[in-house]
Design a protein around this motif. Sequence first.
Motif, short mmCIF file in Angstrom:
data_model
loop_
_atom_site.label_atom_id
_atom_site.label_comp_id
_atom_site.label_asym_id
_atom_site.label_seq_id
_atom_site.Cartn_x
_atom_site.Cartn_y
_atom_site.Cartn_z
N VAL A 1 -40.91 -8.45 35.28
CA VAL A 1 -41.63 -7.51 34.64
C VAL A 1 -41.21 -7.24 33.38
O VAL A 1 -42.21 -6.71 32.45
CB VAL A 1 -40.96 -5.80 35.46
CG1 VAL A 1 -41.40 -6.14 36.87
CG2 VAL A 1 -39.65 -6.02 35.25
N PHE A 2 -40.21 -8.06 32.79
CA PHE A 2 -39.94 -7.94 31.18
C PHE A 2 -39.30 -9.26 30.95
O PHE A 2 -38.53 -9.92 31.84
CB PHE A 2 -38.95 -6.84 30.87
CG PHE A 2 -38.22 -6.92 29.53
CD1 PHE A 2 -38.96 -6.12 28.72
CD2 PHE A 2 -37.20 -7.64 29.07
CE1 PHE A 2 -38.66 -6.13 27.06
CE2 PHE A 2 -36.75 -7.56 27.99
CZ PHE A 2 -37.36 -6.98 26.81
N GLU A 3 -39.83 -9.95 29.79
CA GLU A 3 -39.19 -11.17 29.35
C GLU A 3 -39.46 -11.33 27.76
O GLU A 3 -40.70 -11.29 27.58
CB GLU A 3 -39.95 -12.64 30.03
CG GLU A 3 -39.21 -13.51 29.79
CD GLU A 3 -39.73 -14.80 30.58
OE1 GLU A 3 -39.05 -15.95 30.74
OE2 GLU A 3 -40.56 -14.52 31.46
N ASP A 4 -38.30 -11.63 27.17
CA ASP A 4 -38.42 -11.99 25.90
C ASP A 4 -39.01 -10.69 24.98
O ASP A 4 -39.89 -11.17 24.00
CB ASP A 4 -38.80 -13.25 25.59
CG ASP A 4 -37.76 -14.38 25.92
OD1 ASP A 4 -36.75 -14.03 26.48
OD2 ASP A 4 -38.54 -15.48 26.00
N GLY A 5 -38.58 -9.72 25.24
CA GLY A 5 -39.12 -8.34 24.66
C GLY A 5 -40.38 -7.88 24.97
O GLY A 5 -41.08 -6.96 24.55
N ASN A 6 -41.20 -8.75 25.95
CA ASN A 6 -42.62 -8.16 26.22
C ASN A 6 -42.62 -7.44 27.81
O ASN A 6 -41.60 -8.17 28.90
CB ASN A 6 -43.34 -9.21 26.32
CG ASN A 6 -43.57 -9.89 24.95
OD1 ASN A 6 -43.85 -9.30 24.22
ND2 ASN A 6 -43.27 -11.25 25.00
N LEU A 7 -43.27 -6.62 28.11
CA LEU A 7 -43.44 -6.03 29.29
C LEU A 7 -44.68 -6.81 30.16
O LEU A 7 -45.80 -6.92 29.48
CB LEU A 7 -43.93 -4.41 29.31
CG LEU A 7 -44.17 -3.76 30.48
CD1 LEU A 7 -42.87 -3.72 31.43
CD2 LEU A 7 -44.87 -2.52 30.14
#
Length: 536
Positions: free
Chosen positions: A513-519
Amino acid sequence: MTITAASMQKDVYKEFHSRAYHPDVTEVYANFTSRSGKLSNVENSNKVAFVGLQYFIKSYLQEEWAEFFNSDKAVAVANHKRIMSSMLGYPVNVKYLEDLHDLGYLPLRIKALPEGTLVPYLVPPITIVNTKEGFQWLTNMIETVLSCENWPIQTSATTSVAYLKVFKEFANKTGLPLDFVPFQGHDFSFRGMFGKHAAAMSGFGHLASGLVGTDTIPAVLFAEKYYGANVDNELVGCSVDATEHSVTCSWIMEGEIEFFKYLMKEQSPAGILSVVSDTWDFWTLVTDYLPQLKDEIMARDGTLVIRPDSGDPVKILTGYKISPVSEYSELFQTQVEAEKDVIENGYEAYRWNGEYYGFENNGFDSEQTIQLMLCEVKGLIECLWDIFGGTTTSKGFKLLDEHIGAIYGDAITLKRQRQILQRLMDKGFASKVVLGIGSYSYQYVTRDTHGSAVKATSVVKNGERVAIFKDPKTDTKKKSAKGLLKIERVDGELTLFDNVTDEEENQGLLEVVFEDGNLTKETTLDQIRKVINEQI
């Protein structure tokens, strides 16, 4: 007060951890889990409503950290260095934060179950891991704030789901129209919460269950900001025209009959109007004033809701369990003997020489005898039926006329909710009553209510995966899972598999649901309500 300081939303001791991990550790993998219902406020609790992660991601991981990354590097770390150096008593090294600023984003991956999932204890709905070497400290640095921002919302949502389930249960039993159920639990907790933000968080947990009655406006604003809700397109939360004691007291010279007439004719001639009714003499209002106002109430285009606000809510609404013996003085020589028989047979009231008597607790773990009026024995709902009548449901239960209703908004608990609805059903009434849910239900809880905690279970050390765990000899309840984790359904029930391989961890029901600052996966209030509804 809102304090924005992304790098300092943690316990002080975690400042040391960027240097304390084994030098060869490059990855830390952790999870958020509710471990036990031993202290749950929900009787026979076995699951927790997972709600609140998206808010945490948007508000903290994105909004708050954006300020850090958008600032000049020297400015971004200066206050952190000043505060931490002062608190620890030595000049802290902030190179690890400077490296993070140079990277320009949070190197984290969060996987989760869909929000709204009712999750069994010991099954983690969230896992967190750093995605870049050199930032292994970040996973558990956010432990404190992740816990702080998530357990309250999911705890309130779990409580709200419990209320909703009981309302549905009795609606089905008594034939109350199910479209009334979402309005039966009304959030009155705002003034009793730990600040306006806590009220918004908890209030959203209330709304997430599917209950829509609320006076907590910040909860609706919260739903719009973080969960895609829109009051222009959907029913997020709602309330009604309602009075309070200060308003009633302003009519002290004119009296309550004139007050009711003024409200119904001049200020709220249509729709739902709720009037607090115990400012002076509740039972006189019920037995004398309401019959005098019957024609105006029945002619009004809407529902007048009577709101008692003091006394025992169970007895005020449903009356006393009265002995079927018509006259105890014909059976016993003394009233003391009669009372002993009444109590032994589980009743709360009886008749002696033509008068009604009951019991109330005197505060010393014993009961004292009190004389009762017939209206008190009957309770509000039966009195309203006697005055206004109504219809009968398909299940054969009495349903109050649509022009009249009742709400009780003080001292309601899950236990009292069930007692009220059960006693109404036992008397032949459908469960048409609204109950206010306050801060006792929503704030008389802690992180231990569901044993919620964030724990690391795996690291990469010298390039190899190493399963880690805690298992305190002094408290076996705090034993953690071990290694990488996967969630699957087994016989329809969510089940944890721990110490799995990297390949297995990539499978299962936890989704990124979240990866490297992104939703990477977004949900809405409407979707959460649908997920919960499918499970209850």
